[in-house]
Every structure is written in structure tokens, then in C-alpha cells.
Design a protein around this motif. Sequence first.
Motif, PDB file in Angstrom:
ATOM      1  N   GLN A 196       0.656  -1.273  -0.006  1.00 27.57           N
ATOM      2  CA  GLN A 196       0.172  -0.177  -0.094  1.00 27.57           C
ATOM      3  C   GLN A 196       0.919   1.344   0.102  1.00 27.57           C
ATOM      4  O   GLN A 196       2.147   1.312   0.471  1.00 27.57           O
ATOM      5  CB  GLN A 196      -0.823   0.113   1.195  1.00 27.57           C
ATOM      6  CG  GLN A 196      -2.058  -1.124   1.095  1.00 27.57           C
ATOM      7  CD  GLN A 196      -3.076  -1.035   2.457  1.00 27.57           C
ATOM      8  OE1 GLN A 196      -2.766  -0.431   3.359  1.00 27.57           O
ATOM      9  NE2 GLN A 196      -3.977  -1.734   2.249  1.00 27.57           N
ATOM     10  N   LEU A 197       0.523   2.551  -0.686  1.00 27.04           N
ATOM     11  CA  LEU A 197       0.888   3.758  -0.878  1.00 27.04           C
ATOM     12  C   LEU A 197       0.715   4.173   0.472  1.00 27.04           C
ATOM     13  O   LEU A 197      -0.654   4.722   0.878  1.00 27.04           O
ATOM     14  CB  LEU A 197       0.585   4.462  -2.067  1.00 27.04           C
ATOM     15  CG  LEU A 197       1.082   5.836  -2.041  1.00 27.04           C
ATOM     16  CD1 LEU A 197       2.688   5.601  -2.419  1.00 27.04           C
ATOM     17  CD2 LEU A 197       0.501   6.488  -3.290  1.00 27.04           C
ATOM     18  N   VAL A 198       1.600   4.498   1.629  1.00 24.97           N
ATOM     19  CA  VAL A 198       1.406   5.296   2.745  1.00 24.97           C
ATOM     20  C   VAL A 198       1.230   6.665   2.584  1.00 24.97           C
ATOM     21  O   VAL A 198       0.303   7.595   3.114  1.00 24.97           O
ATOM     22  CB  VAL A 198       2.444   4.766   3.860  1.00 24.97           C
ATOM     23  CG1 VAL A 198       2.126   5.735   5.199  1.00 24.97           C
ATOM     24  CG2 VAL A 198       2.721   3.515   3.997  1.00 24.97           C
ATOM     25  N   ALA A 199       1.929   7.454   1.745  1.00 22.42           N
ATOM     26  CA  ALA A 199       1.806   8.857   1.625  1.00 22.42           C
ATOM     27  C   ALA A 199       2.779   9.068   0.369  1.00 22.42           C
ATOM     28  O   ALA A 199       3.764   8.367  -0.049  1.00 22.42           O
ATOM     29  CB  ALA A 199       2.618   9.563   2.676  1.00 22.42           C
ATOM     30  N   GLU A 200       2.477  10.215  -0.355  1.00 19.51           N
ATOM     31  CA  GLU A 200       3.064  10.648  -1.536  1.00 19.51           C
ATOM     32  C   GLU A 200       3.414  12.072  -1.274  1.00 19.51           C
ATOM     33  O   GLU A 200       2.736  13.013  -1.125  1.00 19.51           O
ATOM     34  CB  GLU A 200       2.243  10.493  -2.962  1.00 19.51           C
ATOM     35  CG  GLU A 200       0.808  11.050  -2.682  1.00 19.51           C
ATOM     36  CD  GLU A 200       0.193  10.650  -4.190  1.00 19.51           C
ATOM     37  OE1 GLU A 200      -1.143  11.220  -4.072  1.00 19.51           O
ATOM     38  OE2 GLU A 200       0.726  10.048  -5.014  1.00 19.51           O
ATOM     39  N   VAL A 201       4.804  12.295  -1.214  1.00 16.74           N
ATOM     40  CA  VAL A 201       5.371  13.511  -0.620  1.00 16.74           C
ATOM     41  C   VAL A 201       5.576  14.511  -1.942  1.00 16.74           C
ATOM     42  O   VAL A 201       6.084  14.177  -2.770  1.00 16.74           O
ATOM     43  CB  VAL A 201       6.560  13.476   0.097  1.00 16.74           C
ATOM     44  CG1 VAL A 201       6.974  14.656   0.635  1.00 16.74           C
ATOM     45  CG2 VAL A 201       5.922  12.764   1.616  1.00 16.74           C
ATOM     46  N   MET A 202       4.985  15.882  -1.918  1.00 14.50           N
ATOM     47  CA  MET A 202       5.382  16.765  -3.164  1.00 14.50           C
ATOM     48  C   MET A 202       4.926  18.173  -2.651  1.00 14.50           C
ATOM     49  O   MET A 202       4.512  18.320  -1.455  1.00 14.50           O
ATOM     50  CB  MET A 202       4.590  16.433  -4.303  1.00 14.50           C
ATOM     51  CG  MET A 202       3.095  16.338  -3.850  1.00 14.50           C
ATOM     52  SD  MET A 202       1.898  15.553  -5.091  1.00 14.50           S
ATOM     53  CE  MET A 202       0.234  15.273  -4.232  1.00 14.50           C
ATOM     54  N   ASP A 203       5.509  18.949  -3.164  1.00 16.10           N
ATOM     55  CA  ASP A 203       5.319  20.363  -3.335  1.00 16.10           C
ATOM     56  C   ASP A 203       5.043  20.921  -4.562  1.00 16.10           C
ATOM     57  O   ASP A 203       5.786  21.065  -5.627  1.00 16.10           O
ATOM     58  CB  ASP A 203       6.398  21.040  -2.585  1.00 16.10           C
ATOM     59  CG  ASP A 203       5.977  22.676  -2.028  1.00 16.10           C
ATOM     60  OD1 ASP A 203       6.101  23.283  -3.000  1.00 16.10           O
ATOM     61  OD2 ASP A 203       5.774  22.586  -0.833  1.00 16.10           O
ATOM     62  N   ARG A 204       3.839  21.923  -4.869  1.00 13.49           N
ATOM     63  CA  ARG A 204       3.696  22.617  -6.011  1.00 13.49           C
ATOM     64  C   ARG A 204       4.491  23.394  -6.623  1.00 13.49           C
ATOM     65  O   ARG A 204       4.593  23.597  -7.859  1.00 13.49           O
ATOM     66  CB  ARG A 204       2.329  23.155  -5.878  1.00 13.49           C
ATOM     67  CG  ARG A 204       2.295  24.396  -4.809  1.00 13.49           C
ATOM     68  CD  ARG A 204       1.050  25.131  -4.928  1.00 13.49           C
ATOM     69  NE  ARG A 204       0.918  26.001  -3.973  1.00 13.49           N
ATOM     70  CZ  ARG A 204      -0.037  26.924  -3.523  1.00 13.49           C
ATOM     71  NH1 ARG A 204      -1.192  26.858  -4.430  1.00 13.49           N
ATOM     72  NH2 ARG A 204       0.126  28.070  -2.793  1.00 13.49           N
ATOM     73  N   ASN A 205       5.619  23.587  -5.727  1.00 16.43           N
ATOM     74  CA  ASN A 205       6.624  24.671  -6.376  1.00 16.43           C
ATOM     75  C   ASN A 205       7.751  23.759  -6.803  1.00 16.43           C
ATOM     76  O   ASN A 205       8.874  24.333  -7.593  1.00 16.43           O
ATOM     77  CB  ASN A 205       7.304  25.597  -5.311  1.00 16.43           C
ATOM     78  CG  ASN A 205       6.302  26.547  -4.764  1.00 16.43           C
ATOM     79  OD1 ASN A 205       5.868  27.351  -5.480  1.00 16.43           O
ATOM     80  ND2 ASN A 205       5.686  26.306  -3.482  1.00 16.43           N
TER      81      ASN A 205
END
Length: 559
Positions: A456-465
Motif C-alpha cells: 500500500q501507498l502510505v504517503a506521496e510527498v510533493m510540493d507544487r513549487n
Amino acid sequence: MASQTRRMAFPKVVIERDSDTEQSSSDDEGQAEEEEGPLSESESEEEDVKENLVEEKSKEKCDEKKKGKATITISLKKVCKVCKRAGHEAGFKGATYVDCPMKPCFLCKMPGHTTMTCPHRVAIEHGVTPAPHRNTHNTLEYVFERELRPRMPLIKPPYLIPDEVNCAVIRYHSRRVTCLEFHPTKNNILLSGDKKGQVGVWDFYKVSEKMVYGNIHTCIVNNMRFNPTNDGAVYAASSDGTISCTDLETGIALSLMNLNPDGWQGPSKWRMLYGMDINPEKNVVLVADNFGFLYLVDVRSNSRSGEAILIHKKGSKVVGLHCNPIQPELLLSCGNDHFARIWDMRRLEAGSSLYNLPHKRVVNSAYFSPFSGSKILTTSQDNRLRIWDSIFGNLESPSREIVHSHDFNRHLTPFRAEWDPKDPSESLAVIGRYISENYDGTALHPIDFIDISTGQLVAEVMDRNISTISPVNKLHPRDDVLASGSSRSIIIWRPKEKLEVGDLRDERKIIVCGPAEKKRKFGDESDDSDDDKFKMKGKNIKPKKSRTKLTPNNLKRKC
């Protein structure tokens, strides 16, 4: 006498275009011919004349070709970049990836569907069999787990994901980042290597305190490891064929081994060093090259010991080495021959591997689990993460295969899935994602945290910048910090709930390096380079003139 100019006969230029009107007009002509029926005598004579003209034109073309004046055809037809055929397009359209209908799914490599409709894209745990919760009947595994069980928690702790940008250095390196390493005793120090051979030392607590040593290597720094007895010295393996030991205080590097003493002798003889690890019990640095050989360097004498050992197929890169944290005699290697292999360092000989773990494509990385050392996690170019739950069980096939997007073409550092060194349950791994996701019209490449026990995907970390790909990711061994190498920049992530009041989004500061070095707040105007674009919803933001008074807190300083 008047000068005479020579007349130049330029070749004819024909432009081919994609147009629906041309096809429709030809269809109308065909329908008109069917409706008119047989031609009259005058019409037939006209047709004969047309045929003669066509034959004459063809002869003229042949003559032009002989004279070197052939017609130049410029095609403006839309051609697929994947299969090179006309009639369709493939690749990115804005923030959406379009598959080539002539090829299988880019994600799972299976035919019958596209990447956008791939079931593994919808749910990453699709087709994954969770790890069984049962007691083992294997004697070796039972004894091994019993020795380690007091250190393993009975209840699985909750995951704490660093999902908010805390600080960053943009364009820190002159070329893309290739490896990251945290200091073993100082929580605020991060080391980084790049494609040019430079090694950077950054104090991300103070943000602006950083140093880049550019005279250590002349080519890609592929791996770095700290000296287990001296945390002020770091070993580095490079594609220039050397191993260096660098003093972090002075920046003075000592070359321990050079596989290319005579310089460049051609690509068939040039040796590059890739995989590297340190065995603290034997006091040796293990390093492997692009021809399948393993070398040992004595830490005490800083010199090479013994002869090179062939551990993978001759002529193939050995890109990863990892010693077991509990049993350092066990060595795990991986390479371009589509295998990960387990070795006993007490009997290192060519062809003497304990187990060979087959893969379908190149294996980018292979690691033992950090606490028990009984699990194995590998990353392969076939978009698969493979997990073996026990090195004492059946190793002929992996316990689980997780489909994940990390297959890339080139000009990127290979993606490597790494364990969370703080997770005692040994179930959390981090890896960057290649295929982008459409977030409000912007193509972003998240960093994925995956539960490898369930898929399972626990989290997807990203920033729009941050619109660049982050293939290099390193979790802090003691703190809740994630370091990411995205192109030439380095980003530090922390959990939202752990950020202090003064670390709000509009107060965080970013260091910008390069020709226009300055200290700026997060979200200001980004650099115009193609490989480092930090944007706000796809639009560049122009800095506004500040009317506040100059104080030590808001002065712009060079880094």
C-alpha cells in the motif's frame, strides 16, 4: 568586361502535412468516379494525356536525381516518438502522459491497457499478497528471530511522514545530485555528491552554512560512506576509477586506489567504481567496478588488499553493495546482469555466491533490512520492487512484487528504494516516482512512502513549487527528516505537525546558489534553467519590492 553570374537551379521543396481535408477530398473524388460510371472517349483521351505528363515528370525527377537536384521533402506529419509511426502521438501532453497504442503499458509492462488506466496506477497494492502473520517452522529462522525479538516491538508504531518542505538549497551543485549521506553523529550535517565529482557539506539547521569541495574527483560520485572509527572522514567511490578518503574539516582528499593510473585508454579499458560499503568488523572498504569485479581496501593502512574478485558477469556493472547489519559476513550485491547475489565474505571466490536472486532487468539497488537483516529489498528497472521476507526461507522467488514507476530513459540518477532506518517493523520504504501526476494542471513527481508488507501507498510527498524529478532520497537515521536530491538542488522535508511556529510556509527561507546568489523566501521567483524549475501553479512569480525597514532578519545575504 561585365561579370557574369551563374544561374543556380535550386531543388524543389515539397512539404507534407497532416490534414483531414486532403483525405476527405480524395474520398469525394473516389465517390464521384463511382457515381459517374465509365468515361467518354474525350475524357479517356484527357486521361491518356495526364498519364503521359506523369511519366514525363517522373523522368524529369530521375534526371534531377542524377544531376543532384532531387526534390527535398519536408514532412510535418505527426510521428510517434516511441514507435516512429505516423497517425498517433505518445508522451507528455501538458501534465498527462499518453501511451503509444503499439506498445504495452509503460508502468506494469503488460499489454491490454494504457498507463492512465493501469490498475497498479489506481491502487499500487493491486495484485500484492500481504505478508503472512504466522510463526515460522524453519529452525534457523526461528533461532534468528528469537535472538532479535526483544528488540522488535510487539505493536507496529504509526508512521511519521516528513511531508512539508522545511528548507532547501537551489542549484547547490553545478551538475545533478547523485548520492546523499547523513552524518553518523551530527544530526544537522548532510553530505552530497554530484555528477561532476564534487562533494558538498551542508548544515541544514543553519541553512546558509555550506561548502562544496570540487577537487576530490573528476567524474560522478556514485557512493559515499563515513569512516566507522572517524566520523570526520568520508570515503567516496567515483566513475573516475578512484576511491578517496576526505577530511571534512580541511577538504584534503587522499586517494586510496586508482584503477586508471595510465589515464584514458578507451572505453573498453576505463574502469569506473559504483557500488561501495564498509565492513566494520573486517575493517575493509568494499567497492565494485563496471567490469563485475570486487576490490577490498584496508581502512587501517588505507591501501588495497588482495586481488580483484569477479562477483558478477564479466563486463557488467556492479552498482550496489551492502553488508548485513547483524551478520557482516553476509554481503549483498546487485548489477546490470539482472541478478542480486548473496555472498559469504569468509569465502569470496568467483562463482561461490550463496544465493542468486534473478530479475527481469537491471537491478539498481539491493539492501538488507536495517534491524534484523533478514529481509531484502531490491529495485529493478522493470518497474518492480521485490521483497524477500526471510533470507532463511525460499529465495527462488520473491515474497512480493510491487509495481512502481521508476523506469527511466537517461539523464537521471537511478531510482533506489531504501528502508526507513528508524522503522523497527521494517515495513516502510521510500522511493521517488518517475511518471508525473496532474495536480491542478501542473505535472508533479511525488516521493512515495510504501508499506512493503502490504504494497500500500502510505504517503506521496510533493510540493507544487517543485516540478523536477527527485530520484535521490535519504531518510535520516535518527530524526524525522527526509533529504531529496532533485536535479542540482537539495530539499529537506519535515512532518507538518513537527514544524515550529516560526517555520510557516511564508516564513521558510530558501538558499539560491549560482550567478545570482541570494537568500530568499520560499515561493519567490525561480531560476529560468530547464532542470530546476520551482514554480507556483506553473507560473513564474515575480518578486515584489519590499518597503520594510532593513533589519538583520530581512537583509538579503549571499550564501
